[in-house]
Design a protein around this motif. Structure first.
Motif, PDB file in Angstrom:
ATOM      1  N   LEU A   1      19.081  42.814  49.760  1.00 52.95           N
ATOM      2  CA  LEU A   1      18.554  41.864  49.489  1.00 52.95           C
ATOM      3  C   LEU A   1      18.212  41.264  47.724  1.00 52.95           C
ATOM      4  O   LEU A   1      18.525  39.819  47.440  1.00 52.95           O
ATOM      5  N   LEU A   2      18.235  41.531  46.887  1.00 54.52           N
ATOM      6  CA  LEU A   2      17.735  41.353  45.975  1.00 54.52           C
ATOM      7  C   LEU A   2      18.774  41.081  45.161  1.00 54.52           C
ATOM      8  O   LEU A   2      18.296  40.231  43.599  1.00 54.52           O
ATOM      9  N   ALA A   3      20.327  41.421  45.515  1.00 50.63           N
ATOM     10  CA  ALA A   3      21.553  41.195  45.138  1.00 50.63           C
ATOM     11  C   ALA A   3      21.672  39.525  45.396  1.00 50.63           C
ATOM     12  O   ALA A   3      23.244  38.898  45.182  1.00 50.63           O
ATOM     13  N   GLU A   4      20.830  39.239  46.583  1.00 48.38           N
ATOM     14  CA  GLU A   4      21.458  37.583  47.284  1.00 48.38           C
ATOM     15  C   GLU A   4      20.875  36.531  46.852  1.00 48.38           C
ATOM     16  O   GLU A   4      19.046  37.061  46.585  1.00 48.38           O
ATOM     17  N   SER A   5      21.082  35.723  46.574  1.00 46.02           N
ATOM     18  CA  SER A   5      20.922  34.386  46.262  1.00 46.02           C
ATOM     19  C   SER A   5      19.510  33.847  47.042  1.00 46.02           C
ATOM     20  O   SER A   5      18.475  32.807  46.713  1.00 46.02           O
ATOM     21  N   ASN A   6      20.062  34.499  48.343  1.00 50.47           N
ATOM     22  CA  ASN A   6      18.887  33.364  48.975  1.00 50.47           C
ATOM     23  C   ASN A   6      17.535  34.627  50.145  1.00 50.47           C
ATOM     24  O   ASN A   6      17.608  34.508  50.879  1.00 50.47           O
ATOM     25  N   ALA A   7      18.110  35.486  49.372  1.00 49.82           N
ATOM     26  CA  ALA A   7      17.049  36.828  49.456  1.00 49.82           C
ATOM     27  C   ALA A   7      17.279  37.294  50.964  1.00 49.82           C
ATOM     28  O   ALA A   7      16.018  37.431  51.644  1.00 49.82           O
ATOM     29  N   HIS A   8      17.738  37.374  51.230  1.00 55.54           N
ATOM     30  CA  HIS A   8      18.299  38.007  52.478  1.00 55.54           C
ATOM     31  C   HIS A   8      19.417  39.096  52.708  1.00 55.54           C
ATOM     32  O   HIS A   8      20.291  38.243  52.003  1.00 55.54           O
ATOM     33  N   ALA A   9      19.443  40.197  53.505  1.00 54.71           N
ATOM     34  CA  ALA A   9      20.060  41.130  53.673  1.00 54.71           C
ATOM     35  C   ALA A   9      21.043  40.785  55.208  1.00 54.71           C
ATOM     36  O   ALA A   9      20.500  40.565  55.807  1.00 54.71           O
ATOM     37  N   VAL A  10      22.387  40.373  55.130  1.00 54.81           N
ATOM     38  CA  VAL A  10      23.207  40.834  56.470  1.00 54.81           C
ATOM     39  C   VAL A  10      22.872  42.457  56.779  1.00 54.81           C
ATOM     40  O   VAL A  10      23.544  43.574  56.088  1.00 54.81           O
ATOM     41  N   VAL A  11      22.803  42.285  58.387  1.00 53.89           N
ATOM     42  CA  VAL A  11      22.876  43.601  58.924  1.00 53.89           C
ATOM     43  C   VAL A  11      23.771  44.128  59.703  1.00 53.89           C
ATOM     44  O   VAL A  11      24.122  42.891  60.873  1.00 53.89           O
ATOM     45  N   THR A  12      24.599  45.011  59.478  1.00 52.92           N
ATOM     46  CA  THR A  12      25.765  45.159  60.981  1.00 52.92           C
ATOM     47  C   THR A  12      25.898  46.136  60.984  1.00 52.92           C
ATOM     48  O   THR A  12      25.163  47.343  61.690  1.00 52.92           O
TER      49      THR A  12
END
Length: 410
Positions: free
Chosen positions: A362-373
């Protein structure tokens, strides 16, 4: 807490491992090493010296320690790829030293670094190796091959007739695990099986192993030099010193919170608080949602869905529900199609991923959200930094009260 010695009777005070009754769904069996020693000719000191430990049925026990400490030697004595000099090893009460070595190895799965596949055989024939050796008929073998490939996430129709050179490193490791499990052995030995692949693939393979173990409940002995991997995968960790001397044998949570000595504390490192994120799986914490839509969705319909969600962005998927791109409302203002708009998703984790891996994603995303699959890569939710902060805060408060339970996420 176990003492700093080679002999360990129980991972917890007052608890006898040998008296633990295995659940009905466990397919693994107990392994007991008693005073096992390995001496090589011409060497004054033994490579492994009087190691005693009980590996409970259906659990994953990780041997972790520095290079040259004897952890691989210890594991390879279990299936007699290395012959012990003294001591006894029993599997489900059977003395392995009294058995034919070849027959013994056919009852024990073995997975190594870089898969160890036969390059001249197809994937199907690699997986079929042990079932063929023990006399299964052709139909049973063919059915088992397809079952195993599907189990490790490889489509049989696509991969059955390929050769190892036609596979990626991660795919080869999956085939190696499928081959090790093909004859349904109760015990699986894994020697640095994911050490030769890139970090992202390694994480995915670890997640797959966790999913498989939750379903199969084999007895797994796993060797690694990576303490984070040990914490993630192990029901119990054996931290080894020179000559495989057992410095501590306990649950990951116990090793992190109460290392037995300074050497074990050195393995844990100074970031034990962050490592505690490794004890909990993504599946075990609340997930958030956002507006999602296949690429074929009309732009205006997706824009309205994002507005209704109360966010400034949403997620575009392919037709199988797999995440493709983040899309912001500002990007939709002049878009004609969802197929040409958005920013590729970078941070994705699976339900089996640890919260530490989720933090990195999530630190790699500009919106600070990580997708869970899910297992097939389909979107199943989001994880946020607030989730992780809340989790750590709750655990800190629990630890301060001296409470236990649910800390290892297993």
């Amino acid at each position: 807490m176990p003492s700093s010695s080679s002999s360990v009777e129980s991972p917890h005070p007052g608890e006898s491992v040998t008296e633990t009754v295995a659940p009905a769904d466990v397919s693994g069996v107990e392994i007991v090493l008693d005073q096992v020693t390995k001496r090589y000719p011409g060497q004054e000191d033994p490579a492994v010296n009087r190691v005693s430990m009980t590996i409970p049925a259906g659990e994953t026990v990780v041997l972790v320690g520095p290079s040259g400490c004897g952890k691989t030697t210890t594991m390879r004595m279990i299936n007699r790829l290395i012959e012990p000099s003294s001591g006894t090893i029993t599997i489900d009460g059977r003395d392995v030293l009294r058995e034919n070595p070849d027959r013994l190895r056919r009852t024990i799965g073995y997975s190594i670094q870089q898969a160890g596949l036969f390059p001249h055989l197809t994937v199907a024939k690699n997986v079929a190796t042990v079932p063929g050796l023990i006399g299964w008929d052709r139909k049973r073998i063919a059915d088992r091959v397809d079952e195993m490939l599907d189990l490790v996430g490889l489509d049989p129709g696509t991969f059955r007739n390929r050769y190892p050179r036609q596979l990626s490193g991660g795919q080869q490791q999956r085939v190696g695990v499928a081959r090790a499990l093909a004859a349904d052995p109760p015990v699986l030995l894994m020697d640095e099986p994911f050490g030769a692949v890139d970090p992202i693939t390694r994480g995915l393979l670890q997640d797959e192993l966790l999913r498989l173990q939750a379903e199969l409940r084999k007895t797994i002995v796993f060797v690694t030099h990576d303490f984070n991997e040990a914490v993630k995968l192990g029901d119990r960790i054996a931290v080894l010193g020179n000559q495989s001397r057992i410095l501590q044998y306990d649950t990951p949570a116990a090793v992190l919170t109460d290392p037995a000595d300074d050497t074990v504390a050195g393995f844990v490192g100074g970031d034990a608080g962050l490592k505690r994120l490794t004890l909990t799986r993504v599946r075990d914490v609340p997930r958030e949602e956002c507006a999602v839509a296949p690429e074929s969705t009309a732009v205006e319909a997706f824009r309205q869905a994002i507005v209704d969600s109360g966010r400034e962005w949403g997620l575009v998927q392919d037709e199988q529900g797999r995440p493709l791109r983040w899309v912001w409302l500002t990007q939709l203002a002049h878009a004609d199609s969802l197929r040409t708009v958005g920013t590729p998703v970078g941070g994705m984790v699976s339900l089996e991923s640890t919260l530490q891996e989720a933090l990195e994603s999530l630190l790699a995303e500009s919106n600070a959200h990580a997708v869970v699959t899910g297992r097939r890569g389909e979107y199943v939710g989001l994880i946020t930094i607030d989730t992780l902060v809340t989790h750590l805060s709750d655990k800190r408060d629990t630890h301060a009260r001296g409470e236990t339970g649910g800390d290892d996420g297993r």
